[in-house]
Every structure is written in C-alpha cells, then in structure tokens.
Write an enzyme that holds these catalytic residues in place. Structure first.
Site, PDB file in Angstrom:
ATOM      1  N   GLN C 195       0.871  -1.179   0.000  1.00  0.00           N
ATOM      2  CA  GLN C 195       0.000   0.000   0.000  1.00  0.00           C
ATOM      3  C   GLN C 195       0.905   1.224   0.000  1.00  0.00           C
ATOM      4  O   GLN C 195       1.383   1.656   1.048  1.00  0.00           O
ATOM      5  CB  GLN C 195      -0.927  -0.047   1.210  1.00  0.00           C
ATOM      6  CG  GLN C 195      -1.777  -1.319   1.270  1.00  0.00           C
ATOM      7  CD  GLN C 195      -2.848  -1.384   0.190  1.00  0.00           C
ATOM      8  OE1 GLN C 195      -3.715  -0.511   0.108  1.00  0.00           O
ATOM      9  NE2 GLN C 195      -2.781  -2.396  -0.681  1.00  0.00           N
ATOM     10  N   ALA C 236     -11.628   3.165   4.094  1.00  0.00           N
ATOM     11  CA  ALA C 236     -10.681   2.251   3.451  1.00  0.00           C
ATOM     12  C   ALA C 236      -9.808   2.976   2.428  1.00  0.00           C
ATOM     13  O   ALA C 236      -9.975   4.168   2.176  1.00  0.00           O
ATOM     14  CB  ALA C 236     -11.451   1.108   2.797  1.00  0.00           C
ATOM     15  N   HIS C 237      -8.925   2.222   1.820  1.00  0.00           N
ATOM     16  CA  HIS C 237      -7.963   2.830   0.883  1.00  0.00           C
ATOM     17  C   HIS C 237      -8.642   3.437  -0.332  1.00  0.00           C
ATOM     18  O   HIS C 237      -9.580   2.893  -0.871  1.00  0.00           O
ATOM     19  CB  HIS C 237      -6.872   1.852   0.462  1.00  0.00           C
ATOM     20  CG  HIS C 237      -7.297   0.508  -0.008  1.00  0.00           C
ATOM     21  ND1 HIS C 237      -6.390  -0.463  -0.352  1.00  0.00           N
ATOM     22  CD2 HIS C 237      -8.523  -0.046  -0.189  1.00  0.00           C
ATOM     23  CE1 HIS C 237      -7.032  -1.546  -0.724  1.00  0.00           C
ATOM     24  NE2 HIS C 237      -8.320  -1.328  -0.635  1.00  0.00           N
ATOM     25  N   ASN C 238      -8.115   4.590  -0.706  1.00  0.00           N
ATOM     26  CA  ASN C 238      -8.542   5.278  -1.926  1.00  0.00           C
ATOM     27  C   ASN C 238      -9.965   5.811  -1.896  1.00  0.00           C
ATOM     28  O   ASN C 238     -10.511   6.201  -2.938  1.00  0.00           O
ATOM     29  CB  ASN C 238      -8.342   4.373  -3.148  1.00  0.00           C
ATOM     30  CG  ASN C 238      -6.878   4.013  -3.326  1.00  0.00           C
ATOM     31  OD1 ASN C 238      -6.457   2.897  -3.046  1.00  0.00           O
ATOM     32  ND2 ASN C 238      -6.096   4.995  -3.696  1.00  0.00           N
ATOM     33  N   SER C 256     -12.095   2.722  -2.393  1.00  0.00           N
ATOM     34  CA  SER C 256     -12.330   3.464  -3.634  1.00  0.00           C
ATOM     35  C   SER C 256     -13.734   4.040  -3.759  1.00  0.00           C
ATOM     36  O   SER C 256     -14.103   4.528  -4.829  1.00  0.00           O
ATOM     37  CB  SER C 256     -12.036   2.603  -4.869  1.00  0.00           C
ATOM     38  OG  SER C 256     -10.700   2.165  -4.836  1.00  0.00           O
TER      39      SER C 256
END
Lengths: 330, 330, 330
Positions: C195, C236-238, C256
């Site tokens: 990541q 969460a990521h993005n 995302s």
C-alpha cells in the site's frame, strides 16, 4: 529500484511483448503513472483510460493484450502478478536492529536481531523472533511469544499470554487479548467471569488498525494461518477462524463462533455467538448471520437502499408482512 | 491455589456429592480439563462430552447431577457459581504499589497506594483512588477523578473532567471524553460547538477495548453503576445508560439517547439519537432502534440470512412491497 | 470570561431585548443553567422547561421570543449563534509552546511555535505548522506534513507520508495511514499488495476517536476540506470524501468509494467499495449503500424495529417474498 522487462519476465516466468531492456521503477495507477511505471489491466472497462496514461508497460491478460501497446507483460492473473512485482519494487527497507534506549523491558534476554522503537514496554518472559519490528508505544504483556518477522506498528497493545506466529503484521491501535465479555447474572448485577484463556494467532496473519481480539474465557481464541483481518473488527472470546479467511472492516464476531477456512466476510457483517460457518463461505457486507451455515455459498441479509420516502412505506408493510400473508392464504 | 470440595461447599453454601477432601486448582472447559480442574454443566446438550473429560469435579444443577459422576457441586445457577469459584481460584495478584520513574504527573500528591506503569502521563488536579492500576502509556487528563480499585489497561485515554467510580475496569485503546460530534451548519460549512460537558462513569463499570465514550456537549454523558460495555462500542455525547445495562460489541448509541436499567443491547445494534429505551428492554443483535421503547420486551429488526441469489429476488420484492400491498387490497 | 448582552449583540450583529449590561459567563443546557448562563431555544417543545431554568438570557428565534422573558437574543438560527457564543466564551487556552524533554524527534528543525506533550515520537522529514498541539503518546511517521493550527489529542497514530491541512482536529486512538486491505489471491492464500499511496486530509477537518483512515493502495485516500468524521469510523484505501460531508459514528466506507460534497452519512451506515455518491446526499443510519447514487435525496435501507416474536414471523415471510409475489401474480 530499476528492473528491466526481461528480468521481470524471467523472474515470474511470464511472457512479454515489447522492449526487454525497458526499465521500470515504480508501480502505479493508470491515471498517475509516469514513463517508468508499470500498471495493470484486468478489466475491459478500464481500456478507455489506456490512451491517456504515461505508462509504457502494462501487465494484462492474453485477451486484453491485443488492445494494449508498447510493453506488455502477459499472464493469467494480472492483479496477482502486479502484487508480486510491487512487492519486488517496493521491497521494505532492511531493518537496522536496535532497541531504543527508552524501551522498558522486564525480559532481559531479548533477541538481538529486532528493531524496537521508543517507549515500547515489554513484560516478563517475552520472546520476540528475529527480524521483528515493534513500533513506538507498543505494549507487549507478560509471557507473550512472537515468532520471527513480526511487524507491529505503533500503539499496538498485546495482553499477556498471547502467541503470535511468524510474519504477522498488526496495525496501530489494535488490541489483542483484552478480556472477553463474560459475566454471570446474579439478581440484577453482573459477576465477572475471569478470562483466563489466551489468544493464538497463526503465521502470515495481517490485522488492521483499531481492531480488537479478545482472549478466551477458558480456552484460547484462535486465528488460523494466513487469515487477513481489516480495521475496526471485533473478535470476541473463543472465536475460531480457519486458515486464509478474510474479514473486512467493521465486522463483529460474537463469542465462540467458529468460522471455516477460505471464507470471506464482507464489511460490517455480524456473526452471532456459537455459530458455525463452513469452509469457503462468503458473507456479503452488513449481513447478519444468526444460524449455522453448513453449505458453502454466498449469503446475504438486509434490504436494498431506496429513497427514504419509499422506504418508509415499504418498511411499514414489512411490519405487517405475516398478517398480509395470512390474509392472502385465505 | 488449591481448594477442597468441602471448602467450596462451605464458602458458597452449596451441597456437594463425592469426596470432600478432593482438591481442585483450576477452572476449565470440559475439553481441556485435567484431574484438578473444576468444570460446569448447565446445558443437557453438553452431557455427551462428560465421558471424555479428565475433570473429576463438576458444578451443575440438581437435575443434571444425576448424569454426572465423581465429585459434583449442586446449585441452582452453575454458571454463576462457576464464575465465583473462578474468581476465587484466579484471584488477581496483589498490586505492588509503585509509580514508575518514567511517569510524568502534573499532579504532585498522587495516592501512594497505586501502581502506575511506565510512560503514563497524568494531568493537573487528578485524583486516583487507592488500589488502582494504571497501565503503560495511559493518559489521564486534567481534573479527572478516579475512585479506588480502578484498573486501566495499557493505552487508555481519559480526557479532562471525567469522573470514574470505584472498581471500574477499562480495556486498552478505549477513549473516554473525546468531543461529541456537534456542529451547527452555516451555509455549507460546519461550526464546531464546544463540547464542555464531562463524562460520569459509575461504580463497577467495565468497558472493553477500543471503545469511545464522548463527553457531553453541555451536561455530562452518564454511565450508570454496574454497566458492562464491550469492545468497539460508540457512545455519543449526552447518552445516559441506566444501571447494570449490558452493551455488546460494535453497538453505536447516538447523542442524547437514554437507555434504562437492566437492558441488554445486542452486538452491532444502533440506537438513534434522543431515543428513550425503558428498563429491562432487550435489543437483539444488529437491530436499529429509531423510536422510543416504552414497554419492556425483546425487540428486533433486520432480515434473516439466505443464499444471495434468493436474497436478490426477495430484496427486489421488498422494494415494491407497498405497491404489492396496495394492489392486493384492491 | 464575562460578556454583556450588548457586546454579544454588537459582535454578532443581532438584536436583543432586555438589559444590555447584563453579563453572561457560560453557556448551558436549560436544566443546569445558573443566572449567568446563556441558553438557546429553537424548538417549541422545550418552551415548557423555560419556567424552571435559572438562566436569565436565551438565544431564540423571533417567533419563539414572544414566549420568553428577561433577556432575549433574537436571530434566525439560534443553534448556530449559540455555537458561536460558546466558542467565544469557551475560548481555548493559548498554547504555551514547548517540546517536552521526553519527545523523540528524528526531525531536527521542528517549528518552535508548537506544543508537544510527553512521549511523542516524530519521524524523519516531518513538518508541523505553527500553533499546533500534539498530545501525549502520539506517533508521527516519516514525511508527514501537518499545517498550522493542528490539534492532535493523545494516542493518535499518523503513518508516514500523510498530509494534513490547517486547523485539523484528530481525537485520541485514531489511526491515519494504516495499510489498506489489499491482497491478491494465489491458490488459497493471500498475497499482500504493498500500500504505497498516502492520505491527504484537507483544511478544517475534524476526526473523532478510534477512527481508521487507510492509506491508498497506489494513489491517495482523500478527505476534503471541512469534512467532519465521528468516532469508530472506517475509511478504506482510496476513498474520496467531498468537502463538508459529515460522517457519523460507526460508518464503514469500503475501498475506492467516492462520496460527494455536503453529504451526510448516518451512524452505522455501510458504503460498498467503488460506489459513487453524488453531492448533497443524505444516508440514514445503518443503511447499506451498494450501488451508485446519482440524484441527491434522502436514502434508507433496513427494516423497522418490532417485538421479536412478531419480527420472527415477518422475517420468515421475507424469506418467501418472491415466491409469494409470484403466486399472487397468478
């Protein structure tokens, strides 16, 4: 780190099309790539973005490769290969073994090949395997056993009598081994049941940030090898999780639930206590599991999203559903 | 600690069958018992496991006692008695009072009969009652009052102006007194409302790991005596929780909700703001409470789990439920 | 701080009725006010409590002002004005700039106009803007950039390569920049995807306690200016969150997902990965969003609460809803 297409092809035993001497030095999204980025493409819908990327090198499938230009690495599972290339390029810095002078350790003979950051406190009779990293402000309780290659980010709390396998990653704010929620009722008040079990975490487990895993009441809470647990997850006492099961964020698993191998639990799902879920089960996000699952498959609960004004009407009908059904039967 | 059956019988005023001089020294699950373990049996379904246990001593009901052999302790509530025996056998080590040299305290006259682990920071004008334990890396803000017998595990954060009763246990990662989520809207942006209330926690409260309890906006957030709160719980500003209510993991309670005494809130349930829930109410796991509950009982919401392919069809019908109902009426 | 009615009226350009020289020195709830408290009233239903308050000064609307007595400040939005008056009266103590001697910093040239409490650890190449406060036991990773006026409460963890705008408040136990939950499957085991993105947090953001915001997989996770995030939230990521969106406690937002500006996400809601939610959308508490929302509005899912014995019957019917519908069509 720079690496040529040819080297990648050889290392991972995959074909390539294009200039084998071309060097890449970073992995990237399609949008933010530069000339030396490698990108991946596994979904036709992203083809339209290819024209605008600056990347000259894409990892993709044979099928999609015909739509790509410049350098192409062809493989069956582009996402997986991309992960491996990324691991290669973003290789972690070698740890410089050191125990910071501020560390308080009640264990005298700690392994010398570990890196412990400032303000860590380590209890009695702890073992930490070589090549491990313990971040700032972590607390490691008495009798904790951590195998080699552990990576505990900052502010992790490990209570006493927890066992952690090799190559385990634990993110910040996570707590392992807190007391299970166990009380017996006496009249209206609660009598605490001492939580004297431990937690046993297998090899290659990763646990996200601000997650809680309780110690067992009598026996251990058990997290199998290869299990991946996201952030904000609650795992109660005596839960057992089988190998390679993945648990997304905000999941809650109540006491003594037993989840099989290779399961996937979607974000925000809740698993009732004492439930058994068989191997290879998939639970979709925010589902509530309140009875055993004996057959692998994809399971769901809940209702779909709609405009609130419509929802109010439908929800009102839901309250009368049985009544309606009985009427209809007549 | 070893204790004979006879001693247990006398201490808790219960009958026993078997050898009064037989010594036990640990409590155990049926499966992992040894010869000196005491186990409990309150559910017929576990009878089948009795043949394989190594334990010679079981706590059970009169009814189930006829299926047991060797040493039997007979009582009305085996789980409760087991809890008490476990507390007796697993008595906690006596604290050795000490304030670690690394502790930074802006209060000079701390009680001498407390144990404070390394790296704790204590604000101004703090009081901590005797026989309290404050774990590594805890932070105790200004003007916090903690009564006697507190046990704060490692990495707990207590903001300023929080009051904590006697014999309170708080697990790692928990935050008490963070600002409530209070803003007024001005055009499209949010103006923060200073959160100037405190938190008042009663006696004999236990709070799990990684839980958040916000301070009040103007008045206090209040947690009654004997309340038990599990891990990953969110308690917003000005919530009031009545005595002996139990709140399982991942529950979220929005601002100014008022929950009665002796309630039980299942894991993952959500309580809307400004709701009142009467005494003795039970909310099942993952239910959403969005209006007042005025009559004690067991309440639920949600839908049952099913195979995703069936769920998709039923969920689609749910979207038309009102329409269907209207058609049917015609 | 004491302030007269007249001064308040002038400062905020609002009318008042009553004694302009009357001094107030605190904001309060109606119930706990004293003679020098200012209270607010924006809801008719609270009129009945006015008789019993000790407060002599109320902020209210023109409409409600006729039911009030003593001193009255008249404005369009009493709650907003009350917030501003509260900010004025409860002005935060001026920071006394100091870096505690226990702080470990791998950055040598930290700003001199900051306050850093004990046991903070700061990585390499960090910048922290003037007038910032970093609480006890915080960890700030390498290459973190924090603008001016930051307030990080105790026990906050900021991983490397996170950028934080000006006037950002982060509450205790919160983790910013932990790894996203990203793996590729190889046979049955999971291969970690490094990541390598960061987190970019805008200006005037407030983040509650024990919240997690993951770093991006390749690009950044982005939190827009003026966003307010409550406790126990998982981002969460993005994920991208637009300006001034408010996210209540226990919300989970999967990877995302892209949430627009000025949205409001109710407590415990779950947003599926890769979903887009348009500006000005409101999601009610505990709703599950599993497809794009393209039109602003109020959206809900779930079912209403009912007595468990009724719920069981209705829930059983829900399992047959499609079948019932098909029968009915015939």
């Amino acid at each position: 780190m720079n690496i040529t297409l040819k080297k990648i092809s050889e290392k991972f035993n995959v074909e390539f099309i294009g200039d084998g001497s071309y060097e890449i030095n970073n992995v990237s999204s399609i949008a933010n790539a530069n000339e030396n980025s490698i990108i991946f493409l596994s979904d036709k819908n992203f083809l339209k973005f290819l024209d605008e990327t600056k990347s000259k090198t894409v990892v993709t499938t044979k099928e999609l490769s015909k739509f790509c230009k410049n350098n192409i690495i062809v493989c069956d599972n582009p996402y997986l290969l991309f992960a491996k290339i990324s691991q290669l390029i973003n290789k972690q810095d070698k740890l410089i073994y050191k125990i910071h002078s501020s560390v308080v350790s009640y264990t005298n003979d700690l392994n010398k090949e570990i890196l412990i950051e400032p303000n860590v406190v380590i209890g009695k009779n702890v073992t930490i395997g070589e090549k491990s990293f313990i971040g700032t402000n972590c607390y490691i309780g008495d009798n904790v056993k951590i195998s080699s290659g552990a990576k505990l980010f900052q502010n992790v709390t490990i209570y006493s009598n927890v066992t952690i396998g090799s190559n385990v990653i634990i993110h910040s704010g996570t707590v392992i081994g807190s007391d299970g929620f166990g009380y017996a009722k006496e009249n209206n008040s609660w009598i605490k049941i001492p939580q004297i079990g431990g937690v046993k975490i297998g090899n290659n487990v990763e646990i996200g940030s601000n997650t809680s895993i309780d110690r067992g009441a009598l026996d251990n809470t058990i997290i199998g090898d290869g299990v991946k647990i996201d952030n904000q997850v609650q795992i109660a006492h005596n839960v057992q999780i089988g190998e390679n099961t993945a648990i997304a964020g905000c999941v809650g698993i109540a006491g003594s639930a037993k989840i099989g191998k290779n399961c996937s639990i979607g974000g925000g799902a809740g698993i009732q206590g004492h439930i058994e879920i068989c191997d290879n089960t998939q639970i979709t996000g925010m589902s509530k599991v309140s009875s055993n699952i004996k057959k692998a498959g994809v399971y769901s609960s809940g209702t779909p999203l709609m405009l609130n004004k419509e929802w109010l009407k439908n929800a009102a009908r839901f309250k009368k559903l049985n009544e309606l059904f009985l009427k209809y039967k007549k």
